[in-house]
Design a protein around this motif. Structure first.
Motif, mmCIF file in Angstrom:
data_model
loop_
_atom_site.group_PDB
_atom_site.id
_atom_site.type_symbol
_atom_site.label_atom_id
_atom_site.label_comp_id
_atom_site.label_asym_id
_atom_site.label_seq_id
_atom_site.Cartn_x
_atom_site.Cartn_y
_atom_site.Cartn_z
ATOM 1 N N GLY A 150 9.370 -35.604 34.078
ATOM 2 C CA GLY A 150 9.934 -36.803 33.458
ATOM 3 C C GLY A 150 9.976 -38.026 34.368
ATOM 4 N N LYS A 151 9.194 -38.029 35.444
ATOM 5 C CA LYS A 151 9.209 -39.159 36.387
ATOM 6 C C LYS A 151 7.882 -39.911 36.397
ATOM 7 C CE LYS A 151 12.546 -36.796 39.398
ATOM 8 N NZ LYS A 151 12.981 -36.591 40.791
ATOM 9 N N GLY A 152 7.000 -39.567 35.457
ATOM 10 C CA GLY A 152 5.726 -40.279 35.378
ATOM 11 C C GLY A 152 4.592 -39.619 36.149
ATOM 12 N N LEU A 153 4.857 -38.467 36.795
ATOM 13 C CA LEU A 153 3.803 -37.821 37.594
ATOM 14 C C LEU A 153 2.689 -37.283 36.702
ATOM 15 C CD1 LEU A 153 2.604 -36.839 40.241
ATOM 16 C CD2 LEU A 153 4.165 -34.864 40.160
ATOM 17 N N GLY A 154 3.045 -36.657 35.589
ATOM 18 C CA GLY A 154 2.024 -36.145 34.667
ATOM 19 C C GLY A 154 1.091 -37.265 34.229
ATOM 20 N N ARG A 155 1.689 -38.404 33.928
ATOM 21 C CA ARG A 155 0.892 -39.552 33.476
ATOM 22 C C ARG A 155 -0.063 -40.024 34.558
ATOM 23 N NH1 ARG A 155 3.235 -44.636 30.247
ATOM 24 N NH2 ARG A 155 1.433 -45.984 30.271
ATOM 25 N N ILE A 156 0.408 -40.121 35.797
ATOM 26 C CA ILE A 156 -0.450 -40.570 36.905
ATOM 27 C C ILE A 156 -1.633 -39.615 37.076
ATOM 28 C CG2 ILE A 156 -0.560 -40.877 39.412
ATOM 29 C CD1 ILE A 156 2.407 -41.801 39.278
ATOM 30 N N LEU A 157 -1.352 -38.308 37.020
ATOM 31 C CA LEU A 157 -2.428 -37.322 37.213
ATOM 32 C C LEU A 157 -3.456 -37.411 36.088
ATOM 33 C CD1 LEU A 157 -0.241 -34.292 38.421
ATOM 34 C CD2 LEU A 157 -1.939 -35.527 39.784
ATOM 35 N N VAL A 158 -2.990 -37.514 34.848
ATOM 36 C CA VAL A 158 -3.938 -37.562 33.723
ATOM 37 C C VAL A 158 -4.750 -38.859 33.755
ATOM 38 C CG1 VAL A 158 -4.189 -37.548 31.201
ATOM 39 C CG2 VAL A 158 -2.518 -36.033 32.295
ATOM 40 N N GLU A 159 -4.092 -39.974 34.133
ATOM 41 C CA GLU A 159 -4.835 -41.239 34.256
ATOM 42 C C GLU A 159 -6.001 -41.083 35.231
ATOM 43 O OE1 GLU A 159 -1.198 -44.463 33.506
ATOM 44 O OE2 GLU A 159 -1.845 -43.950 35.532
ATOM 45 N N ALA A 179 2.180 -26.129 19.924
ATOM 46 C CA ALA A 179 2.674 -27.146 18.973
ATOM 47 C C ALA A 179 4.082 -27.608 19.342
ATOM 48 C CB ALA A 179 2.631 -26.568 17.565
ATOM 49 N N GLY A 180 4.822 -26.745 20.059
ATOM 50 C CA GLY A 180 6.202 -27.111 20.422
ATOM 51 C C GLY A 180 6.317 -27.766 21.790
ATOM 52 N N ASN A 181 5.192 -28.038 22.421
ATOM 53 C CA ASN A 181 5.232 -28.639 23.761
ATOM 54 C C ASN A 181 5.370 -30.163 23.647
ATOM 55 O OD1 ASN A 181 4.896 -29.484 26.386
ATOM 56 N ND2 ASN A 181 3.203 -28.072 26.830
ATOM 57 N N PHE A 182 6.589 -30.607 23.323
ATOM 58 C CA PHE A 182 6.817 -32.027 23.035
ATOM 59 C C PHE A 182 6.487 -32.919 24.219
ATOM 60 C CE2 PHE A 182 8.075 -30.756 19.067
ATOM 61 C CZ PHE A 182 9.076 -29.779 19.120
ATOM 62 N N ALA A 183 6.706 -32.409 25.410
ATOM 63 C CA ALA A 183 6.416 -33.224 26.595
ATOM 64 C C ALA A 183 4.924 -33.524 26.689
ATOM 65 C CB ALA A 183 6.895 -32.492 27.845
ATOM 66 N N MET A 184 4.095 -32.499 26.506
ATOM 67 C CA MET A 184 2.642 -32.706 26.615
ATOM 68 C C MET A 184 2.131 -33.524 25.438
ATOM 69 S SD MET A 184 0.203 -32.265 28.620
ATOM 70 C CE MET A 184 -1.592 -32.270 28.706
ATOM 71 N N LEU A 185 2.702 -33.286 24.266
ATOM 72 C CA LEU A 185 2.293 -34.078 23.093
ATOM 73 C C LEU A 185 2.675 -35.542 23.306
ATOM 74 C CD1 LEU A 185 3.264 -31.535 20.280
ATOM 75 C CD2 LEU A 185 0.957 -32.129 21.076
ATOM 76 N N ALA A 186 3.870 -35.778 23.853
ATOM 77 C CA ALA A 186 4.314 -37.157 24.100
ATOM 78 C C ALA A 186 3.477 -37.810 25.191
ATOM 79 C CB ALA A 186 5.787 -37.160 24.499
ATOM 80 N N LEU A 187 3.205 -37.068 26.235
ATOM 81 C CA LEU A 187 2.403 -37.617 27.337
ATOM 82 C C LEU A 187 1.023 -38.020 26.842
ATOM 83 C CD1 LEU A 187 1.478 -38.127 30.248
ATOM 84 C CD2 LEU A 187 1.268 -35.658 30.570
ATOM 85 N N THR A 188 0.340 -37.128 26.111
ATOM 86 C CA THR A 188 -1.023 -37.440 25.658
ATOM 87 C C THR A 188 -0.999 -38.552 24.604
ATOM 88 O OG1 THR A 188 -0.825 -35.508 24.186
ATOM 89 C CG2 THR A 188 -2.054 -35.199 26.226
ATOM 90 N N ARG A 189 0.047 -38.565 23.771
ATOM 91 C CA ARG A 189 0.141 -39.650 22.779
ATOM 92 C C ARG A 189 0.259 -41.001 23.491
ATOM 93 N NH1 ARG A 189 4.398 -38.009 20.311
ATOM 94 N NH2 ARG A 189 3.289 -36.566 18.930
ATOM 95 N N ARG A 190 1.072 -41.017 24.561
ATOM 96 C CA ARG A 190 1.264 -42.278 25.295
ATOM 97 C C ARG A 190 -0.044 -42.777 25.892
ATOM 98 N NH1 ARG A 190 5.367 -45.104 25.658
ATOM 99 N NH2 ARG A 190 5.318 -45.668 27.817
ATOM 100 N N LEU A 191 -0.960 -41.845 26.178
ATOM 101 C CA LEU A 191 -2.229 -42.240 26.804
ATOM 102 C C LEU A 191 -3.336 -42.420 25.789
ATOM 103 C CD1 LEU A 191 -2.070 -40.099 30.057
ATOM 104 C CD2 LEU A 191 -1.788 -42.565 29.832
#
Ligand SMILES: CC(C)(COP(=O)(O)OP(=O)(O)OC[C@H]1O[C@@H](n2cnc3c(N)ncnc32)[C@H](O)[C@@H]1OP(=O)(O)O)[C@@H](O)C(=O)NCCC(=O)NCCS
Length: 223
Positions: A150-159, A179-191
């Protein structure tokens, strides 16, 4: 194929030419694909500084054969739910042969990145894309240390991996998640990824990003 560190680092560094990510306002809309190339990176550098939402600094670099022990420790810190979300089944520890294989990356077939503590001792995030030369699609997978969620690290890595995939001539980046992995769904949606419930397994969602269209967007903004 055993890949030497310098070859791996050279291959990965060529695609990583992004400036250190400065803490940005949590909701800033930023297209990861238009970041200007700036930072020239040398093999000797322990990693490139990246900054999380809370201002913490980590070092980003390609995974290396010497990371086997640190990767196994990182896996041990993951919660059982995280492990299941990452490998789709229960696994109490990462077997050493698997860890070794994950640290030996053929740059023609994949790019794998780790984010480590400033002293390089512990891995706090691991992300990789595997390239398919036939479909020109790259499969994405990642995991973040529970203390760094939840600190933006996943986003930096995927970028970074989106740019790596494009630099390798890929036309799509994709992956499957529960389907229940809301964090990954939210992260990929944001990108900007699209989500599609899998027809052959409704418990899974396929996420994908068409890099061509993203490239078109990049052309628009850069002209
Ligand atoms: C999924 C995972 C990689 C997300 O990593 P992370 O570092 O926590 O994600 P980020 O902090 O970069 O979040 C990126 C965005 O997603 C959203 N997000 C992340 N976690 C969220 C959650 N639990 N609920 C809702 N939104 C969330 C946030 O809006 C965030 O937006 P921001 O960029 O404005 O901060 C991490 O939770 C993880 O390692 N899970 C276990 C392994 C796994 O599921 N891997 C994916 C399958 S391969």
């Amino acid at each position: 194929m055993v890949c030497s560190n310098s070859v791996l680092q050279d291959a990965a560094m060529n695609v990583l030419e992004l400036p250190p990510i400065r803490p940005s306002s949590r909701h800033a809309s930023r297209n990861p694909l238009t970041a200007p190339a700036a930072h020239q990176w040398t093999a000797a550098e322990p990693g490139k500084p990246i900054f999380l939402h809370d201002g913490a600094m980590l070092l980003l670099r390609p995974i290396a054969p010497g990371d086997v022990e640190a990767l196994m420790r990182a896996f041990k810190r993951m919660t059982p739910e995280q492990v299941r979300a990452r490998v789709f089944h229960a696994l109490s520890e990462l077997p050493a042969p698997v860890a070794r294989a994950m640290c030996q990356v053929d740059p023609g077939q994949a790019v794998a990145l780790v984010a480590t503590d400033p002293d390089g001792a512990e891995i706090r995030g691991e992300a990789r894309v595997h390239f398919d030369a036939v479909t020109l699609a790259a499969e994405l997978a990642l995991a973040i240390d529970p203390q760094f969620i939840g600190k933006g690290l996943g986003r930096i890595l995927v970028e970074h991996l989106i740019r790596a995939a494009r630099a390798h001539g890929m036309r799509e980046i994709w992956g499957d998640t529960q389907a229940g992995n809301f964090a990954m769904l939210a992260l990929t949606r944001r990108l900007g990824f699209t989500h599609d419930r899998k027809r052959d397994d409704a418990s899974l969602v396929r996420f994908f990003l068409n890099l061509d269209s993203a490239a078109a967007h990049e052309l628009d903004t850069s002209s």
